[in-house]
Design a protein around this motif. Sequence first.
Motif, PDB file in Angstrom:
ATOM      1  N   ALA A 237       0.838  -1.205   0.000  1.00 51.28           N
ATOM      2  CA  ALA A 237       0.000   0.000   0.000  1.00 51.28           C
ATOM      3  C   ALA A 237       0.871   1.252   0.000  1.00 51.28           C
ATOM      4  O   ALA A 237       0.583   2.232  -0.698  1.00 51.28           O
TER       5      ALA A 237
ATOM      6  N   PHE B 283       2.384   1.747  -3.452  1.00 53.22           N
ATOM      7  CA  PHE B 283       1.441   2.336  -4.395  1.00 53.22           C
ATOM      8  C   PHE B 283       1.024   3.758  -4.011  1.00 53.22           C
ATOM      9  O   PHE B 283       0.467   4.481  -4.839  1.00 53.22           O
ATOM     10  N   GLU B 284       1.291   4.137  -2.763  1.00 48.85           N
ATOM     11  CA  GLU B 284       0.842   5.454  -2.293  1.00 48.85           C
ATOM     12  C   GLU B 284       1.376   6.597  -3.154  1.00 48.85           C
ATOM     13  O   GLU B 284       0.585   7.422  -3.632  1.00 48.85           O
TER      14      GLU B 284
ATOM     15  N   VAL C 251      -0.333   6.353  -6.616  1.00 47.77           N
ATOM     16  CA  VAL C 251      -1.741   6.769  -6.618  1.00 47.77           C
ATOM     17  C   VAL C 251      -1.852   8.278  -6.396  1.00 47.77           C
ATOM     18  O   VAL C 251      -2.659   8.952  -7.050  1.00 47.77           O
TER      19      VAL C 251
ATOM     20  N   LYS D 255      -7.732   2.796   2.431  1.00 45.70           N
ATOM     21  CA  LYS D 255      -6.873   3.982   2.314  1.00 45.70           C
ATOM     22  C   LYS D 255      -6.560   4.303   0.861  1.00 45.70           C
ATOM     23  O   LYS D 255      -6.652   5.463   0.432  1.00 45.70           O
ATOM     24  N   THR D 256      -6.189   3.282   0.086  1.00 45.74           N
ATOM     25  CA  THR D 256      -5.825   3.500  -1.319  1.00 45.74           C
ATOM     26  C   THR D 256      -7.001   4.032  -2.131  1.00 45.74           C
ATOM     27  O   THR D 256      -6.858   4.964  -2.934  1.00 45.74           O
TER      28      THR D 256
END
Length: 516
Positions: A249, A252-253, A256, A399-400
């Motif tokens: 995650a 990817f944060e 994203v 979150k994502t």
Amino acid sequence: MNKQTFLKGTFILITAGFITKLLGFINRIVMARMIGAEGVGLYMMAVPTMLLLLTLTQLGLPVAIAKLVAEAEAKGEVGKTKKILAVALAITGSLSIVFTTAILVLAPLVAQTLLTDARALYPLLAVAPIVPIIAVSSVLRGYFQGRQNMKPTAYSQVLEQVVRISLIAVFTAAFMPYGLEYAAAGAMISAGCGELASLLYMLYLFKSHKPFRLRRQFFSTVKSGRKTASQLLAIALPTTGSRLIGTVALFFEPIVVAQSLALAGVATIVATQQYGLLVGYVMPLLTLPTFITYSLSVSLLPSLSEAAANKQKVLIHHRLEQALRMGLLSGGICVVVLYVFASELTVLMYNAPHAASLLQVMAPFALFLYLQGPLAAALQALDYAKASMVNSFIGAIVKTLAIFALASSPSFGIMGAALAIVTGFVLVTLLHIATLAKTTGFVIHAVPMLKLVLLIVITGYAGMQIDTYLFNGLPYAAKALASIAITCMIYVFGILALKLLSKEELKRLPFIKKFM
């Protein structure tokens, strides 16, 4: 090497953690002043990739090592301890070769396509030599923690930061003439040098104090360690699943966030700067108390494992209550200081007053973050690592999705990413608490919680009044420091007045014992 009690071991780690955080902030300040928000953004874009590779390389083994070594020590099985360490080193050594090669090959794709900023290539390449170094040192830390000796972990953390802070200005200044991306890579190289110094120190301690010779018959020990490998992986894989979800995650944060800000019409350079403000300036301040909760987690895992092996349910509940209460107490004052003095902190540390609004929005929710470490350690120690993994997965997905939904809106932008991150804090912590309550019958007592909330509100109000009316004749920095100091004193007095720490707990703290 001497074994420490839960509270003494925790105190040793807290002391080292405080020094490490202080040095870490100096490191951040130097980096921010030298390469600015954009350079910090490039550096922080590489950090999630490094954490992902480390999670895959370590495979959750440090936690498994600590647990199994603690159990072996309780039974006096020295041979089993040697086998645990040999098998763990063989696994992490092999994986580090694979993933170091992977980052060297895939770095251009990650930088240009996923992160949308080709300049992130150089900090990503600088990550490669760090992976095997941290992989080996984490195995040694797990060994010492399993023996409930927290001094090696504590001292190595301080040494790592001292070396890093000594070199960061040198490397960033040396590479700056070649471009901002090279300076960010220089900052990453300084981190690698710090980790190398930490590893060399851990190897020295291990060689000096080990009760067995690890190199003797190392390969035969590994070959005969199938059962040990199965035991390690049975604990490590669910733990890795939990950490992997978090690091994936985190990986990817920035991707994203960058893509979402692009959808919101934010230019690439501006997006990199805003991401630098969020994760390079605000998050380090927000995670300040995690050195305390990390220390609690490290000490809690072997302590709970030992109590669980001896079927001491009352002691398990007592340790849980102690760890959570200390986490909340340490986090409470940080929430107050970060919220009330957000502007002063961001100006004095980074000369970035525009980061204050992000800090103020996120600060009240950080209290949930400070409990996550001890709660996750408790679930792992009690063989509920799979439940912890599921909780982390749910939080990461939410979150994502929230980052994409909020940050892509021109109305929210980077503030949307901040709100999404704290949503993850709250959700995962509540899920962990619910899991512990369901599986162990553990209940958080309402009275201490109400006292703590009252203390935070009163201290926060007092801090606002102090900031507004007192020390106005002093220079800006002196006024801020004096106001924060008085606010902290009020909080400490409130802890004693409300009896949120017992006399027995105070007496067991090494620095208090001398005066009682």
